[in-house]
Design an enzyme around this catalytic site. Structure first.
Site, PDB file in Angstrom:
ATOM      1  N   VAL A   5       0.864  -1.165   0.000  1.00 26.32           N
ATOM      2  CA  VAL A   5       0.000   0.000   0.000  1.00 26.32           C
ATOM      3  C   VAL A   5       0.910   1.226   0.000  1.00 26.32           C
ATOM      4  O   VAL A   5       2.094   1.138   0.339  1.00 26.32           O
ATOM      5  CB  VAL A   5      -0.969   0.037   1.211  1.00 26.32           C
ATOM      6  CG1 VAL A   5      -2.014  -1.062   1.092  1.00 26.32           C
ATOM      7  CG2 VAL A   5      -0.227  -0.060   2.522  1.00 26.32           C
ATOM      8  N   SER A   6       0.352   2.362  -0.387  1.00 27.63           N
ATOM      9  CA  SER A   6       1.186   3.552  -0.580  1.00 27.63           C
ATOM     10  C   SER A   6       1.516   4.313   0.684  1.00 27.63           C
ATOM     11  O   SER A   6       2.553   4.961   0.765  1.00 27.63           O
ATOM     12  CB  SER A   6       0.498   4.499  -1.566  1.00 27.63           C
ATOM     13  OG  SER A   6       0.352   3.865  -2.814  1.00 27.63           O
TER      14      SER A   6
END
Length: 181
Positions: free
Chosen positions: A9-10
């Site tokens: 995930v970012s």
């Protein structure tokens, strides 16, 4: 053939649980995950670890192609590195694998779509910031670290590793703060 999962995930605020659950249900015995932007390969140590240890017959599995990256070249480089080690890459949604020739074509196209999506996101973000500035409501991002504390600890003789551990951040963040004027 071992299935090795990769979840990403970012941001630290985002949740990996959905990806991890899906990868486990797909039979991935080993799963590496990280919370870092997919805009480039820089700083993605878990992905680098996976690529380094892939063996012939292994399968690198991701839930979606944009988990590997949002730049077509980076995605294709990951696929190439996996194949150089005799491994394949499988994307679960939509299901595509590099074991067949058509899989390479689909992955290339999906990589281009992911890159285009990233450009659209950045463009919308810039537009939103410009509108907020024009309306006088944009104050900029909020600092997540106490820059003064980092500088004080460094002045007191603490090293970057010690500072990073004390403040719960990475050493790279400490270095960036200390490099600022």
């Amino acid at each position: 053939m071992p299935r090795i999962g990769y979840a990403r995930v970012s941001t630290v605020d985002q949740d990996l649980d959905g990806q991890l659950t899906r990868l486990r249900s797909e039979g991935c015995a080993i799963i590496r995950s990280e919370k870092v932007s997919g805009g480039s390969r820089e700083g993605r140590t878990e992905l680098a670890t996976i690529l380094e240890f892939l063996r012939p017959g292994d399968e690198l599995v991701v839930t979606r192609l944009d988990r590997l990256g949002r730049d077509t070249r980076d995605v294709l480089n990951v696929v190439h590195e996996a194949e150089q080690r005799g491994a394949s890459v499988t994307v679960l949604d939509p299901h595509v694998s590099t074991r067949g020739e058509m899989g390479h074509v689909v992955i290339t196209v999906l990589g281009m779509v992911a890159q285009m999506e990233r450009r659209f996101i950045k463009e919308r973000q810039r537009e939103g910031i410009a509108q907020a500035k024009a309306a006088g409501v944009y104050l900029g991002g909020q600092r997540r670290l106490d820059y003064d504390r980092i500088r004080q600890m460094a002045a007191a003789g603490a090293g970057p590793t010690e500072i990073a551990k004390a403040l719960g951040c990475s050493r790279m963040q400490v270095y960036r703060v200390l490099e600022e004027p």
